[in-house]
Scaffold this motif. Structure first.
Motif, PDB file in Angstrom:
ATOM      1  N   VAL A 119      20.910   9.878  49.066  1.00 25.36           N
ATOM      2  CA  VAL A 119      21.021   8.995  47.897  1.00 25.36           C
ATOM      3  C   VAL A 119      21.805   9.701  46.797  1.00 25.36           C
ATOM      4  O   VAL A 119      22.739   9.136  46.225  1.00 25.36           O
ATOM      5  N   VAL A 163      21.578  -0.768  49.432  1.00 24.71           N
ATOM      6  CA  VAL A 163      20.457  -0.057  50.037  1.00 24.71           C
ATOM      7  C   VAL A 163      19.696  -1.032  50.925  1.00 24.71           C
ATOM      8  O   VAL A 163      18.975  -1.904  50.428  1.00 24.71           O
ATOM      9  N   PHE A 181      11.884   2.427  50.010  1.00 23.85           N
ATOM     10  CA  PHE A 181      12.141   3.637  49.224  1.00 23.85           C
ATOM     11  C   PHE A 181      10.832   4.215  48.711  1.00 23.85           C
ATOM     12  O   PHE A 181       9.975   3.488  48.204  1.00 23.85           O
ATOM     13  N   GLN A 204      12.918   8.781  46.102  1.00 26.34           N
ATOM     14  CA  GLN A 204      14.184   8.070  46.305  1.00 26.34           C
ATOM     15  C   GLN A 204      14.463   7.143  45.123  1.00 26.34           C
ATOM     16  O   GLN A 204      15.594   7.052  44.648  1.00 26.34           O
ATOM     17  N   LEU A 246      17.622   7.212  42.325  1.00 27.48           N
ATOM     18  CA  LEU A 246      18.499   6.052  42.168  1.00 27.48           C
ATOM     19  C   LEU A 246      18.516   5.501  40.738  1.00 27.48           C
ATOM     20  O   LEU A 246      19.555   5.044  40.257  1.00 27.48           O
TER      21      LEU A 246
END
Length: 121
Positions: free
Chosen positions: A74, A96, A102, A106, A110
């Motif tokens: 990521v 994604v 996620f 994660q 992001l």
């Protein structure tokens, strides 16, 4: 043989999303900053729609699977998007797949990219 549409008008179905004057169509044609969640069963065209939107808005398309990508992948996608944005001004659509999978780490990796518009999500 090419199967995936390249433009909005080549997408079969989804007229309620892509028809003339619809909110999504106006966003894409106006090249407005946007992040979208696309929901639906497998095979309904979510990835294709994101790909077509990236092409229509002249953005790079990068796909990451939440099932197989870790924080490292990521961050790598985000770093590449930031470099591209800084060097050429070209934005990136980060698609994604299976985003609901996620984990917190994660998501934390992001979030700044979406908030700072380094990527369109």
């Amino acid at each position: 043989m090419r199967m995936r549409p390249r433009g909005l008008d080549e997408v079969v179905g989804q007229r309620h999303l892509l028809g003339s004057g619809t909110p999504l169509r106006r966003l894409v044609e106006g090249d407005a900053p946007m992040s979208l969640f696309l929901w639906g069963p497998p095979g309904t065209g979510k990835t294709t729609l994101a790909y077509v939107v990236s092409g229509a808005t002249k953005r790079r398309f990068v796909e990451v699977s939440a099932v197989s990508a870790g924080v490292k992948e990521v961050r790598a996608a985000i770093d590449l998007a930031r470099r591209e944005l800084g060097m050429s001004g070209r934005q990136t659509v980060l698609f994604v797949d299976e985003v609901h999978r996620f984990n917190k780490a994660q998501q934390d990796a992001l979030l700044p990219a979406v908030e700072n518009r380094w990527v369109t999500f």
